[in-house]
Design an enzyme around this catalytic site. Structure first.
Site, PDB file in Angstrom:
ATOM      1  N   ASP A  25      48.089  11.648  10.085  1.00  0.00           N
ATOM      2  CA  ASP A  25      48.658  10.939   8.921  1.00  0.00           C
ATOM      3  C   ASP A  25      49.776  11.689   8.180  1.00  0.00           C
ATOM      4  O   ASP A  25      49.750  11.794   6.947  1.00  0.00           O
ATOM      5  CB  ASP A  25      47.529  10.600   7.927  1.00  0.00           C
ATOM      6  N   LYS A  49      45.079   3.454  12.532  1.00  0.00           N
ATOM      7  CA  LYS A  49      43.700   3.256  12.087  1.00  0.00           C
ATOM      8  C   LYS A  49      43.657   2.629  10.703  1.00  0.00           C
ATOM      9  O   LYS A  49      44.619   2.748   9.940  1.00  0.00           O
ATOM     10  CB  LYS A  49      42.944   4.580  12.110  1.00  0.00           C
ATOM     11  N   CYS A  95      40.934  12.282   5.944  1.00  0.00           N
ATOM     12  CA  CYS A  95      41.156  11.916   7.346  1.00  0.00           C
ATOM     13  C   CYS A  95      41.034  13.092   8.308  1.00  0.00           C
ATOM     14  O   CYS A  95      40.545  12.931   9.425  1.00  0.00           O
ATOM     15  CB  CYS A  95      42.477  11.179   7.486  1.00  0.00           C
TER      16      CYS A  95
END
Ligand code: VGL
Ligand code: ZN
Length: 219
Positions: free
Chosen positions: A19, A117, A162
């Site tokens: 990310d 995701k 994450c």
């Protein structure tokens, strides 16, 4: 090829870059303090891996994790949802927006796969492996097994969400997992960073520093 970094075994080590997106950078919708500092560290490490996988948080605008989608709710509150407690976030990483784009200075041209995701409206997914309902797989574990991966090296944002969830699920899926601490930055909401490091060490995930990887040729 960065010569200060030794080549790792070609298939067994996978660099999982989580990310690195504008909404998590300073000034972004869900800014992570000093989030931009991970970019040069990742760029320096990436050439040592023949196998790099990127993730991208990738939500529909109607996503369950957005406080704005729940009347009277504010960002950073929690809310009970069918799969448990969900932190409510500012609207972030909406599919196909600039905030969801990968940082332009991230330089990993040899990355083979981008896992997007959090694309189901009713389920969040911090982890690159399993959605927050803890049963819906993203397919990443199967992919990594099929290409012969044994060890996962994690970097990116955010350490306590994450990155941590992905590391724990990598371990649970049978991979050795290593979090490169200086290649990550945290949100740190109500003690989440301390808890994440606890969970990580309890699960047998290793915490490493990039300078040690570079000095020792990693594994
Ligand atoms: C993340 C909160 C919400 C992360 C993603 O990338 O750590 N955190 N969505
Ligand atoms: Zn998200």
């Amino acid at each position: 090829m960065n010569e200060s970094v030794n080549m790792m075994k070609p298939v067994e080590d996978v660099f999982l870059v989580v990310d690195v997106q504008y909404d998590f950078m300073p000034g972004g919708a869900l800014a992570v303090a000093r989030g931009d500092e991970v970019v040069p560290v990742i760029n320096r490490l990436a050439p040592a891996f023949s196998h790099v996988v990127l993730t991208q948080d990738w939500h529909p605008r109607s996503h369950v994790s957005f406080a704005a989608n729940h009347a009277g709710r504010k960002p950073f509150e929690t809310m009970a949802v069918p799969y448990g407690e969900q932190v409510l976030w500012p609207v972030h990483c909406v599919q196909d927006t600039e905030g969801a784009a990968l940082h332009r200075d991230l330089h990993v041209p040899h990355a083979r796969l981008v896992v997007r995701k959090g694309h189901h409206a009713h389920v969040d997914s911090y982890s690159a492996f399993l959605e927050a309902d803890r049963v819906t797989p993203t397919g990443l574990a199967g992919y990594l097994r099929e290409v012969g991966a044994k060890r996962v090296w994690l970097a990116g944002l955010a350490t306590d969400y994450c990155v941590a969830w992905s590391a724990l699920d990598a371990r649970a899926a049978g991979f050795e997992a290593n979090v490169i601490e200086d290649a990550c930055r945290a949100i740190d909401l109500n003690g989440s960073l301390e808890r994440a490091w606890q969970d990580i060490s309890n699960a047998g995930v290793r915490r490493v520093k990039s300078e040690d990887m570079e000095a020792r040729g990693t594994t």
